[in-house]
Design a protein around this motif. Structure first.
Motif, PDB file in Angstrom:
ATOM      1  N   UNK A 183      57.406  79.140  64.435  1.00  0.00           N
ATOM      2  CA  UNK A 183      56.872  80.415  63.970  1.00  0.00           C
ATOM      3  C   UNK A 183      57.804  81.023  62.927  1.00  0.00           C
ATOM      4  N   UNK A 184      57.241  81.394  61.775  1.00  0.00           N
ATOM      5  CA  UNK A 184      58.016  82.093  60.764  1.00  0.00           C
ATOM      6  C   UNK A 184      57.641  83.570  60.799  1.00  0.00           C
ATOM      7  N   UNK A 185      58.642  84.426  60.894  1.00  0.00           N
ATOM      8  CA  UNK A 185      58.432  85.866  60.874  1.00  0.00           C
ATOM      9  C   UNK A 185      58.784  86.411  59.495  1.00  0.00           C
ATOM     10  N   UNK A 186      57.792  86.916  58.784  1.00  0.00           N
ATOM     11  CA  UNK A 186      58.033  87.600  57.517  1.00  0.00           C
ATOM     12  C   UNK A 186      58.169  89.087  57.824  1.00  0.00           C
ATOM     13  N   UNK A 187      59.276  89.674  57.443  1.00  0.00           N
ATOM     14  CA  UNK A 187      59.551  91.075  57.778  1.00  0.00           C
ATOM     15  C   UNK A 187      59.688  91.868  56.485  1.00  0.00           C
ATOM     16  N   UNK A 188      58.711  92.731  56.230  1.00  0.00           N
ATOM     17  CA  UNK A 188      58.675  93.518  55.012  1.00  0.00           C
ATOM     18  C   UNK A 188      59.085  94.952  55.309  1.00  0.00           C
ATOM     19  N   UNK A 189      59.910  95.521  54.444  1.00  0.00           N
ATOM     20  CA  UNK A 189      60.267  96.931  54.588  1.00  0.00           C
ATOM     21  C   UNK A 189      60.284  97.560  53.192  1.00  0.00           C
ATOM     22  N   UNK A 190      59.253  98.354  52.911  1.00  0.00           N
ATOM     23  CA  UNK A 190      59.116  98.983  51.603  1.00  0.00           C
ATOM     24  C   UNK A 190      58.263 100.237  51.784  1.00  0.00           C
ATOM     25  N   UNK A 191      58.688 101.359  51.216  1.00  0.00           N
ATOM     26  CA  UNK A 191      57.939 102.605  51.392  1.00  0.00           C
ATOM     27  C   UNK A 191      56.760 102.727  50.429  1.00  0.00           C
ATOM     28  N   UNK A 192      56.580 101.720  49.581  1.00  0.00           N
ATOM     29  CA  UNK A 192      55.455 101.703  48.656  1.00  0.00           C
ATOM     30  C   UNK A 192      54.330 100.870  49.260  1.00  0.00           C
ATOM     31  N   UNK A 193      53.228 101.524  49.615  1.00  0.00           N
ATOM     32  CA  UNK A 193      52.114 100.832  50.268  1.00  0.00           C
ATOM     33  C   UNK A 193      51.557  99.713  49.395  1.00  0.00           C
ATOM     34  N   UNK A 194      51.490  99.945  48.099  1.00  0.00           N
ATOM     35  CA  UNK A 194      50.941  98.954  47.172  1.00  0.00           C
ATOM     36  C   UNK A 194      51.811  97.698  47.138  1.00  0.00           C
ATOM     37  N   UNK A 195      53.124  97.873  47.114  1.00  0.00           N
ATOM     38  CA  UNK A 195      54.042  96.729  47.090  1.00  0.00           C
ATOM     39  C   UNK A 195      53.928  95.930  48.380  1.00  0.00           C
ATOM     40  N   UNK A 196      53.836  96.624  49.509  1.00  0.00           N
ATOM     41  CA  UNK A 196      53.701  95.918  50.791  1.00  0.00           C
ATOM     42  C   UNK A 196      52.399  95.124  50.826  1.00  0.00           C
ATOM     43  N   UNK A 197      51.327  95.710  50.295  1.00  0.00           N
ATOM     44  CA  UNK A 197      50.040  95.018  50.280  1.00  0.00           C
ATOM     45  C   UNK A 197      50.111  93.773  49.400  1.00  0.00           C
ATOM     46  N   UNK A 198      50.768  93.888  48.252  1.00  0.00           N
ATOM     47  CA  UNK A 198      50.944  92.726  47.368  1.00  0.00           C
ATOM     48  C   UNK A 198      51.701  91.625  48.095  1.00  0.00           C
ATOM     49  N   UNK A 199      52.779  92.003  48.766  1.00  0.00           N
ATOM     50  CA  UNK A 199      53.610  91.010  49.459  1.00  0.00           C
ATOM     51  C   UNK A 199      52.862  90.351  50.607  1.00  0.00           C
ATOM     52  N   UNK A 233      65.418  90.804  43.344  1.00  0.00           N
ATOM     53  CA  UNK A 233      64.261  90.786  42.452  1.00  0.00           C
ATOM     54  C   UNK A 233      63.926  92.188  41.953  1.00  0.00           C
ATOM     55  N   UNK A 234      63.843  92.311  40.641  1.00  0.00           N
ATOM     56  CA  UNK A 234      63.492  93.586  40.022  1.00  0.00           C
ATOM     57  C   UNK A 234      61.985  93.797  40.089  1.00  0.00           C
ATOM     58  N   UNK A 235      61.569  95.012  40.417  1.00  0.00           N
ATOM     59  CA  UNK A 235      60.149  95.339  40.470  1.00  0.00           C
ATOM     60  C   UNK A 235      59.542  95.472  39.075  1.00  0.00           C
ATOM     61  N   UNK A 236      60.392  95.463  38.040  1.00  0.00           N
ATOM     62  CA  UNK A 236      59.902  95.642  36.675  1.00  0.00           C
ATOM     63  C   UNK A 236      60.041  94.384  35.826  1.00  0.00           C
ATOM     64  N   UNK A 237      60.403  93.276  36.444  1.00  0.00           N
ATOM     65  CA  UNK A 237      60.617  92.048  35.684  1.00  0.00           C
ATOM     66  C   UNK A 237      59.736  90.933  36.245  1.00  0.00           C
ATOM     67  N   UNK A 238      58.452  90.953  35.855  1.00  0.00           N
ATOM     68  CA  UNK A 238      57.513  89.922  36.310  1.00  0.00           C
ATOM     69  C   UNK A 238      57.565  89.787  37.824  1.00  0.00           C
TER      70      UNK A 238
END
Length: 236
Positions: free
Chosen positions: A1-17, A108-113
Motif C-alpha cells: 500500500x502506498x500512502x500519498x499524503x497531501x498538505x496544501x491550503x489551496x483547494x485547487x492545488x490539492x484537487x490537481x494533485x 517544486x515551484x508552483x509557477x514553473x510548469x
C-alpha cells in the motif's frame, strides 16, 4: 500500500494533485490511498507517527499553522524512509531548505510548469517504488518491512496456527491469515497449494513427480497440489 499524503491550503492545488496521483497510479499494480489536508492537524500528526507501508508526502511550504518545512522536520523525527516533496511559490528558498538535511526529494515551484513537474516527480517515485515493492507485517511484536524480491515463499503452518513468511534473511511467523498476506503479494507469486504461495523468480527447478519445488538458494518446499502442476509448468 502506498500512502500519498497531501498538505496544501489551496483547494485547487490539492484537487490537481489528487487527480494527477490517480492518473499516475492507474497503470501500476498496487493499492494506494490519498490523505488530503489543508493544514497540519491531529489526524496528520497521528498519520506521521503511525508506521505503515510506503508514504509519499507532498507538502506546501506555506501553511496556516505549521509550514511544510516544519512538518518535514516532524516526519524526520520518526521516519527517514518516507519520500518528501516540497511545493512553494518562492524559488529563492530552495537552497536554504536543502541545507536543512531532511532528505527532501524535490523542491517544486508552483509557477514553473508546476503540473508537469509534479507529475514527472510522482511518476518517477511510483516507478521506483513499484519496482521494489515492500511487504510490511508484525512478527514477534516487531514491525518488519521486507522487499518482495527477498521473499521466497509463504505458507500456512497448521501446527503453529500461523502464517510463515520465508525470506532470504530468515523466517517470520505472523498471526495474519495466509489470505491476508497473499493480498500483499504481486504477480510474481503463484499459489502452488491452498496453503502456500511461491516466488516464481526464486524457483530453480520443480520435481513434479514428487511435488517438490526447489529454490535457487537450496531451499525447497513440498506444497504442490496436483491441480496446480499444469499451470506451474506453463509459467516456468
Amino acid at each position: 500500500m502506498i500512502n500519498f499524503i497531501l498538505c496544501d491550503d489551496n483547494d485547487y492545488v490539492r484537487e490537481i494533485n489528487e487527480t494527477m496521483i490517480s492518473r499516475v497510479a492507474m497503470p501500476h499494480d498496487f493499492n494506494y490511498v490519498i490523505h488530503s489536508y489543508d493544514r497540519y492537524n491531529i489526524k496528520l500528526k497521528n498519520l506521521i507517527n503511525t508506521p505503515s507501508d510506503i508514504k509519499i508526502y507532498i507538502l506546501d511550504l506555506e501553511l496556516p499553522n505549521k509550514s511544510g518545512l516544519e512538518i518535514a522536520k516532524e516526519i524526520r523525527k520518526v521516519d527517514w524512509d518516507s519520500i518528501i516533496i516540497i511545493l512553494t511559490s518562492h524559488d529563492e528558498l530552495e537552497l536554504s531548505i536543502l541545507k536543512q538535511k531532511l532528505l527532501i526529494l524535490d523542491f517544486i515551484s508552483k509557477f514553473d510548469n508546476y503540473e508537469k513537474r509534479i507529475e514527472e516527480v510522482v511518476n518517477m517515485v511510483v516507478e521506483k517504488v513499484n519496482s521494489k515493492k515492500i511487504i510490511s507485517f508484525r512478527s514477534n511484536k516487531e514491525l518488519h518491512h521486507v522487499k518482495l524480491d527477498n521473499v521466497i515463499y509463504v505458507f500456512k503452518d497448521n501446527e503453529m496456527d500461523k502464517t510463515i513468511i520465508v525470506t532470504e534473511d530468515g523466517e517470520y511467523p505472523v498471526r495474519d491469515p495466509l489470505s491476508s498476506i497473499a493480498d500483499k503479494l504481486d504477480s510474481r507469486f503463484y499459489q502452488t497449494h491452498r496453503a502456500c504461495y511461491v516466488n516464481l523468480d526464486k524457483i530453480e527447478s520443480v520435481d513434479f513427480k514428487n511435488s517438490i519445488v526447489y529454490f535457487n538458494n537450496d531451499m525447497s518446499v513440498n506444497y504442490l497440489s496436483r491441480n496446480c502442476k499444469k499451470e506451474l509448468r506453463e509459467l516456468l
